[in-house]
Every structure is written in structure tokens, then in C-alpha cells.
Design a protein around this motif. Structure first.
Motif, PDB file in Angstrom:
ATOM      1  N   ASP A 102     -57.915  21.281 116.423  1.00 45.93           N
ATOM      2  CA  ASP A 102     -58.466  22.389 117.214  1.00 45.93           C
ATOM      3  C   ASP A 102     -59.759  21.978 117.908  1.00 45.93           C
ATOM      4  O   ASP A 102     -59.949  22.259 119.095  1.00 45.93           O
ATOM      5  CB  ASP A 102     -58.723  23.605 116.315  1.00 45.93           C
ATOM      6  CG  ASP A 102     -57.437  24.244 115.812  1.00 45.93           C
ATOM      7  OD1 ASP A 102     -56.368  23.950 116.385  1.00 45.93           O
ATOM      8  OD2 ASP A 102     -57.503  25.025 114.843  1.00 45.93           O
ATOM      9  N   GLY A 103     -60.650  21.327 117.170  1.00 47.15           N
ATOM     10  CA  GLY A 103     -61.944  20.973 117.739  1.00 47.15           C
ATOM     11  C   GLY A 103     -61.857  19.910 118.807  1.00 47.15           C
ATOM     12  O   GLY A 103     -62.582  19.959 119.812  1.00 47.15           O
ATOM     13  N   VAL A 144     -51.613  18.045 116.532  1.00 46.89           N
ATOM     14  CA  VAL A 144     -51.746  17.848 115.090  1.00 46.89           C
ATOM     15  C   VAL A 144     -51.138  16.518 114.662  1.00 46.89           C
ATOM     16  O   VAL A 144     -51.716  15.780 113.846  1.00 46.89           O
ATOM     17  CB  VAL A 144     -51.096  19.023 114.322  1.00 46.89           C
ATOM     18  CG1 VAL A 144     -51.005  18.711 112.824  1.00 46.89           C
ATOM     19  CG2 VAL A 144     -51.887  20.309 114.539  1.00 46.89           C
ATOM     20  N   GLU A 145     -49.975  16.188 115.203  1.00 46.05           N
ATOM     21  CA  GLU A 145     -49.318  14.947 114.806  1.00 46.05           C
ATOM     22  C   GLU A 145     -50.122  13.719 115.239  1.00 46.05           C
ATOM     23  O   GLU A 145     -50.115  12.695 114.555  1.00 46.05           O
ATOM     24  CB  GLU A 145     -47.897  14.884 115.396  1.00 46.05           C
ATOM     25  CG  GLU A 145     -46.943  15.895 114.769  1.00 46.05           C
ATOM     26  CD  GLU A 145     -46.964  15.815 113.248  1.00 46.05           C
ATOM     27  OE1 GLU A 145     -46.894  14.685 112.702  1.00 46.05           O
ATOM     28  OE2 GLU A 145     -47.044  16.871 112.601  1.00 46.05           O
ATOM     29  N   ARG A 146     -50.814  13.834 116.353  1.00 44.80           N
ATOM     30  CA  ARG A 146     -51.673  12.732 116.787  1.00 44.80           C
ATOM     31  C   ARG A 146     -52.821  12.532 115.789  1.00 44.80           C
ATOM     32  O   ARG A 146     -53.156  11.408 115.425  1.00 44.80           O
ATOM     33  CB  ARG A 146     -52.217  13.033 118.183  1.00 44.80           C
ATOM     34  CG  ARG A 146     -53.356  12.135 118.649  1.00 44.80           C
ATOM     35  CD  ARG A 146     -52.952  10.682 118.745  1.00 44.80           C
ATOM     36  NE  ARG A 146     -54.028   9.861 119.285  1.00 44.80           N
ATOM     37  CZ  ARG A 146     -54.076   8.541 119.179  1.00 44.80           C
ATOM     38  NH1 ARG A 146     -53.117   7.892 118.554  1.00 44.80           N
ATOM     39  NH2 ARG A 146     -55.074   7.860 119.700  1.00 44.80           N
ATOM     40  N   VAL A 147     -53.415  13.645 115.332  1.00 41.74           N
ATOM     41  CA  VAL A 147     -54.498  13.555 114.350  1.00 41.74           C
ATOM     42  C   VAL A 147     -53.982  12.949 113.050  1.00 41.74           C
ATOM     43  O   VAL A 147     -54.650  12.119 112.424  1.00 41.74           O
ATOM     44  CB  VAL A 147     -55.119  14.943 114.092  1.00 41.74           C
ATOM     45  CG1 VAL A 147     -56.184  14.860 112.991  1.00 41.74           C
ATOM     46  CG2 VAL A 147     -55.729  15.511 115.373  1.00 41.74           C
ATOM     47  N   ARG A 148     -52.777  13.308 112.652  1.00 38.68           N
ATOM     48  CA  ARG A 148     -52.224  12.786 111.392  1.00 38.68           C
ATOM     49  C   ARG A 148     -52.083  11.262 111.430  1.00 38.68           C
ATOM     50  O   ARG A 148     -52.262  10.593 110.405  1.00 38.68           O
ATOM     51  CB  ARG A 148     -50.865  13.421 111.110  1.00 38.68           C
ATOM     52  CG  ARG A 148     -50.936  14.864 110.643  1.00 38.68           C
ATOM     53  CD  ARG A 148     -49.575  15.365 110.166  1.00 38.68           C
ATOM     54  NE  ARG A 148     -49.661  16.762 109.771  1.00 38.68           N
ATOM     55  CZ  ARG A 148     -50.115  17.183 108.598  1.00 38.68           C
ATOM     56  NH1 ARG A 148     -50.514  16.296 107.700  1.00 38.68           N
ATOM     57  NH2 ARG A 148     -50.158  18.462 108.312  1.00 38.68           N
ATOM     58  N   THR A 149     -51.773  10.731 112.588  1.00 41.06           N
ATOM     59  CA  THR A 149     -51.650   9.267 112.677  1.00 41.06           C
ATOM     60  C   THR A 149     -52.995   8.569 112.498  1.00 41.06           C
ATOM     61  O   THR A 149     -53.047   7.394 112.127  1.00 41.06           O
ATOM     62  CB  THR A 149     -51.046   8.856 114.031  1.00 41.06           C
ATOM     63  OG1 THR A 149     -51.950   9.227 115.092  1.00 41.06           O
ATOM     64  CG2 THR A 149     -49.695   9.518 114.256  1.00 41.06           C
TER      65      THR A 149
END
Length: 313
Positions: free
Chosen positions: A211-212, A217-222
Motif C-alpha cells: 500500500d505504501g 502484493v506479489e511483487r513485494v513478496r518476492t
């Protein structure tokens, strides 16, 4: 026997010096008290009537209880003369709940006024968590940031107790109530349960970053396998916006809000609630070594909850 005139003059001169230094010592003590009182007034949440930016420093381990700082940030957000915030972060992280509370306070401020983050040597884990609501994140090339993840540790001394012949009987209301226990090995069911707690906290952390930073989300998980990134790496990955320091952050804020480049920056600080002797000691140490160092020396410890978001090299 007659007194030597030169000796008499010397004694009078010495007395005058002693009187002078005594007066100077008393005056210094009074000024120290006044200075401490002035700091207390400034730190109690009083804001200047003219336009200014506030600087919030988060250094060291982030504890669970940050209510006073959060109250000041919320008050600053509602004060017309406060035109923006510089959030200076130099932290390896800390409590998940403490990081979440500070994250939410920064997000509330950012919804009303611009926030620019400046990262020092470390802005990892919960230190990165509190940074992501800002509209602009600055770091130096050597900053270590990221380390997106959650840790929960459960020490087990049951092997040691067996060696010394100590047996601990544990009565619980349910099979998960005693998990984890420092005197009993973690059961497979307990491990699965606690892993679920960690996974849920991790999901919340990933969502905050997504969000920030306006990332999928999936990009952040990687990127969120717990590893830290240098400032240069974080820039290429989209975890920060710019290589720079506080001067760059202030320039961005003044440009964004069309403010004068000479607008003052006022530190937003929390009173320690300690006695007058503690405040005087901290004030004196702060003059010699710097206020942050004095605070670290005199602090009584940091409260952490069970789950932490911290970079552990």
C-alpha cells in the motif's frame, strides 16, 4: 608580627576569585534548570505559531509502547503551523505492534500533510515498516533497509533442566495454551500454530509495504524473504524513492508545499517523565555527547512483545 602587604593583597584577590566562581556555578545551575524546563515545554507538544516543519527521530530498537510520540505526531498533524514532517529513521526494527502503531500514526499524518523519510545507517524491518506511508523516502547508498519479515523465538531450556534433575509440571487449559514454553519442547501442533501467527503478521507487513509503495502484493513478496538491501539496491527495486539526505528531504518538502527554503525544522520529542536530576544529567550529557547518545545511556530498556520485526545480522 605585621602582615606582609603583598600577602594581604593576594588573599583579597583569591577571595574575589572564589566569590566569582561560586556565583558562576550557581548561575550555571539555574540556567541548566531553566534550559531543562524549556526543553520540557517544547517536548510537551507546544508548537510554534509560525510555519515550520517537524522532525521526528526514530533511533534504536522500536519498542511496544510509543503512545507519547504517537500523540505528538497526531497533534502535529492537526496543527496549522506544522506544514510537513521529516521522519529520520536509524533503526534495525523491533516490536511488530510498536512498528504497526508508529506506521499508522505516520499514515494519518501523511493523509493530511507531506512526509519525507530520511534513512540513516539502518532502516530495516519495523524501521522500514514505519517509513512506507511517507510520500517520499530518501536513503544514502550504504543504508541497510528492507529486511521485510517477522521473527518469533521460543527458548527451550528443558534439556538443561533434565541434566540438573529439575522437572517442571505444566497444567494448561488446552493443548495450545502452553505453547511455547521455556521448560517444555515445542510440540508439532504448537509449531504449526505459531507459524500461522508469524505468517499472518508477515501478510500484514507485506500489505503495508504494498500500500505504501504502491506495488503489487506479489511483487513485494518476492522481495520479502527477510534479506536487507543497500540504499542503492532498494532504489532500483522501488523500496525507496531517492538517494539523498535531510537536505534533499527538506528541499522536496518545501518544493511540494511551495514553502520558503528557510522554513525552520523543529524536533518533535517526548518527555521522559523522569525526575529533575535525570533531566539535568541528560541535558549535560547531551551538550557534551549529543542528545540521542545521552538518551540511549540513560534509557531503562525497551519493551518488546512476542513477535518482532527486526534485522538480526
Amino acid at each position: 608580627m605585621a602582615t606582609d602587604p603583598d600577602l594581604t593583597v593576594d588573599r583579597l584577590r583569591l577571595r574575589r576569585r572564589l566569590v566569582f566562581w561560586r556565583i558562576a556555578a550557581v548561575a550555571s545551575f539555574v540556567l541548566a534548570l531553566v534550559g531543562v524546563g524549556g526543553h520540557s515545554l517544547m517536548r510537551s507538544g507546544g508548537f510554534a505559531s509560525r510555519d515550520h516543519l517537524v522532525r521526528v527521530r526514530v533511533a534504536g530498537i522500536i519498542g511496544s509502547d510509543n503512545r507519547k510520540l504517537i500523540d505528538l505526531v497526531d497533534k502535529a498533524a492537526k496543527t496549522d503551523s506544522v506544514r510537513g514532517m521529516i521522519l529520520a529513521v536509524d533503526s534495525p526494527g523491533g516490536s511488530v505492534s510498536g512498528g504497526e502503531a508508529l506506521h499508522d500514526a505516520v499514515a494519518r499524518f501523511a493523509a493530511r500533510k507531506p512526509v519525507a523519510v530520511t534513512m540513516g545507517g539502518l532502516a530495516a524491518s519495523a524501521g522500514y515498516m514505519i517509513s512506507v506511508p511517507a510520500q517520499r523516502v530518501f536513503a544514502v547508498q550504504s543504508t541497510l533497509t528492507g529486511s521485510i519479515g517477522v521473527i518469533m523465538e521460543a527458548p527451550d531450556v528443558s534439556g538443561l533442566l533434565d541434566r540438573v534433575g529439575v522437572k517442571v509440571d505444566q497444567l494448561v487449559s488446552g493443548p495450545m495454551k502452553g505453547q511455547p514454553s521455556g521448560t517444555q519442547p515445542l510440540s508439532p501442533e504448537g509449531r504449526q500454530m505459531l507459524q500461522g501467527v508469524v505468517a499472518d503478521l508477515f501478510d500484514q507487513f507485506v500489505t503495508m509495504v504494498a500500500d505504501g509503495r504502491h506495488m503489487p502484493v506479489e511483487r513485494v513478496r518476492t522481495l520479502a524473504d527477510g534479506r536487507p538491501y543497500t540504499g542503492r539496491q532498494a532504489l532500483s527495486l522501488g523500496l525507496i524513492d531517492q538517494i539523498g539526505d535531510e537536505r534533499d528531504a527538506k528541499a522536496w518538502l518545501t518544493s511540494t508545499r511551495h514553502l520558503s527554503g528557510t522554513i525552520p525544522v523543529v524536533d518533535l520529542k517526548v518527555t521522559t517523565g523522569q525526575g529533575w536530576m535525570h533531566r539535568i544529567t541528560r541535558s549535560m550529557l547531551g551538550v557534551v555527547f549529543g542528545d540521542e547518545w545521552a538518551g540511549s545511556v540513560l534509557s531503562q530498556g525497551v519493551a518488546l512483545d512476542g513477535a518482532v520485526a527486526i534485522w538480526k545480522p
